[in-house]
Design a protein around this motif. Structure first.
Motif, short mmCIF file in Angstrom:
data_model
loop_
_atom_site.label_atom_id
_atom_site.label_comp_id
_atom_site.label_asym_id
_atom_site.label_seq_id
_atom_site.Cartn_x
_atom_site.Cartn_y
_atom_site.Cartn_z
N ASP A 118 22.85 72.89 40.35
CA ASP A 118 23.41 72.34 41.59
C ASP A 118 24.71 73.04 41.93
O ASP A 118 25.50 73.36 41.03
N ALA A 134 34.04 75.09 44.97
CA ALA A 134 32.76 74.43 44.76
C ALA A 134 32.60 74.15 43.28
O ALA A 134 33.33 74.70 42.45
N THR A 181 27.83 71.96 44.46
CA THR A 181 28.31 70.91 45.35
C THR A 181 29.74 71.23 45.77
O THR A 181 30.48 71.91 45.07
#
Length: 162
Positions: free
Chosen positions: A108, A121, A110
């Motif tokens: 992931d 991030a 995010t």
């Protein structure tokens, strides 16, 4: 940095120094909100002097957390090896997470509103065992995308070999 259990042949990559600024901003916002609530609640119930005392205590805690946040940010680092990703962080209680590429299920990337405002991030690696999940905060978005793509490709290639 003294890492007793980390491999010596690894080239570590630190996270962005802006991570400390972002975390200090979050701590300041939370401390400000708690100070306002404490001042009003204590001021209206037991006296304004107690409300002011609570604000002073909260300010001292914020000053202490300011120092700890900087130390914590400097402890975050990661290293890419041939078969695994290493993530290390912590000052008093150090943690080294080794994630084999073949064990990764997905990656992931995010970025919340404040992270985007600061140009950062977070990359999070997920495995079948939650104990071996890893997170790398404070990366530049381009580096986070590059790392996500590389880890996904390596994970897929390693998983096919099983």
């Amino acid at each position: 940095m003294d890492d007793l259990f980390a491999p010596s042949d690894v080239s570590w990559t630190p996270v962005s120094p802006k991570l400390a600024t972002l975390r200090r901003l979050n701590a300041g916002i939370m401390a400000g909100l708690v100070a306002i609530v404490a001042l009003v609640a204590l001021g209206l119930t037991v006296g304004w002097l107690y409300g002011l005392l609570a604000v002073v205590v909260i300010a001292l805690l914020l000053a202490w957390s300011w120092v700890l946040i900087g130390r914590n940010q400097r402890s975050w680092k990661y290293a890419e090896r041939e078969d695994e990703l290493l993530v290390s962080h912590g000052i008093m209680f150090r943690e080294l997470v080794v994630v084999p590429y073949g064990r990764m299920q997905f990656v992931d990337v995010t970025a919340g509103p404040l992270e985007r405002a600061y140009g950062m991030a977070t990359v999070e690696l997920h495995t079948a065992t939650p104990a071996t999940d890893a997170k790398i905060p404070g990366l530049h978005p381009d580096e986070a995308s590059r790392l996500r793509d590389r880890l996904s490709a390596l994970g897929q290639a390693q998983a096919w070999g099983l």
